[in-house]
Scaffold this motif. Structure first.
Motif, PDB file in Angstrom:
ATOM      1  N   GLY A   1       0.806  -1.304   0.104  1.00  0.00           N
ATOM      2  CA  GLY A   1      -0.098  -0.101   0.122  1.00  0.00           C
ATOM      3  C   GLY A   1       1.027   1.291  -0.039  1.00  0.00           C
ATOM      4  O   GLY A   1       2.003   1.261  -0.242  1.00  0.00           O
ATOM      5  N   ARG A   2      -0.014   2.342   0.290  1.00  0.00           N
ATOM      6  CA  ARG A   2       0.785   3.939   0.158  1.00  0.00           C
ATOM      7  C   ARG A   2       1.733   3.888   1.467  1.00  0.00           C
ATOM      8  O   ARG A   2       1.282   3.572   2.630  1.00  0.00           O
ATOM      9  CB  ARG A   2      -0.061   4.755   0.315  1.00  0.00           C
ATOM     10  N   PRO A   3       2.763   4.476   1.407  1.00  0.00           N
ATOM     11  CA  PRO A   3       3.750   4.601   2.306  1.00  0.00           C
ATOM     12  C   PRO A   3       3.136   5.667   3.613  1.00  0.00           C
ATOM     13  O   PRO A   3       2.160   6.562   3.008  1.00  0.00           O
ATOM     14  CB  PRO A   3       4.924   5.436   1.713  1.00  0.00           C
ATOM     15  N   GLN A   4       3.189   5.499   4.875  1.00  0.00           N
ATOM     16  CA  GLN A   4       2.437   6.135   5.787  1.00  0.00           C
ATOM     17  C   GLN A   4       3.325   7.471   6.225  1.00  0.00           C
ATOM     18  O   GLN A   4       4.653   7.190   6.053  1.00  0.00           O
ATOM     19  CB  GLN A   4       2.311   5.241   7.207  1.00  0.00           C
ATOM     20  N   GLY A   5       2.699   8.592   6.254  1.00  0.00           N
ATOM     21  CA  GLY A   5       3.523   9.661   6.699  1.00  0.00           C
ATOM     22  C   GLY A   5       3.285  10.850   5.752  1.00  0.00           C
ATOM     23  O   GLY A   5       3.020  11.338   4.820  1.00  0.00           O
TER      24      GLY A   5
END
Length: 153
Positions: free
Chosen positions: A149-153
């Protein structure tokens, strides 16, 4: 034109009109249950719902061992073709990539988009291994071990 009375009912009668002569037959309780309002008996068997099969721990262990072997020695993989790897890219970049591959196949010697991408990616892998790991390969990582998935942050 008039049909004889009762003929159209016989067209949809799926029950045998002959009495059963098999005394050993077991009666199906569903045959005796009344049909619900609006129900229609078509004589079609309704499949049972799918259920997950039991997991055999021995088979699972052997499969995991085989997966680990392929991960450690991908050249011994039983697959005819390597695993497919996918990634997201802007459409205009993908079109640009295809153009570069198509127009340089003969002078650069790549035969496919895959071969072009593999060469480019492996050059970058070698560069980061030299820069960050003294030129040694990084430890192998299986696909399911990568963050999804999308990187967190």
């Amino acid at each position: 034109m008039s049909e004889p009375a009762g003929q159209h009912e016989a067209l949809f009668d799926f029950e045998s009109s002959e009495p059963s002569t098999n005394d050993d037959a077991v009666a199906d309780p569903a045959d005796e249950a009344p049909l619900g309002q609006g129900a229609l008996e078509l004589g079609i068997a309704i499949p049972t719902p799918f259920s997950e099969p039991e997991i055999d721990d021995k088979v699972e262990a052997e499969a995991q061992e085989a997966n680990d072997e392929v991960l450690e020695n991908p050249e011994n993989s039983p697959r005819k073709h390597p695993n497919k790897v996918s990634f997201y890219q802007e459409p205009q970049d993908t079109a640009r990539l295809r153009g570069a591959v198509l127009h340089t196949m003969i002078p650069e010697g790549h035969r496919s988009l895959s071969q072009f991408v593999i060469r480019a990616v492996m050059k970058e892998v070698q560069r980061v291994e030299e820069k960050y790991n003294d030129g040694d390969p990084f430890p192998a990582v299986a696909a399911h071990e990568m963050p999804q998935g999308r990187p967190q942050g």
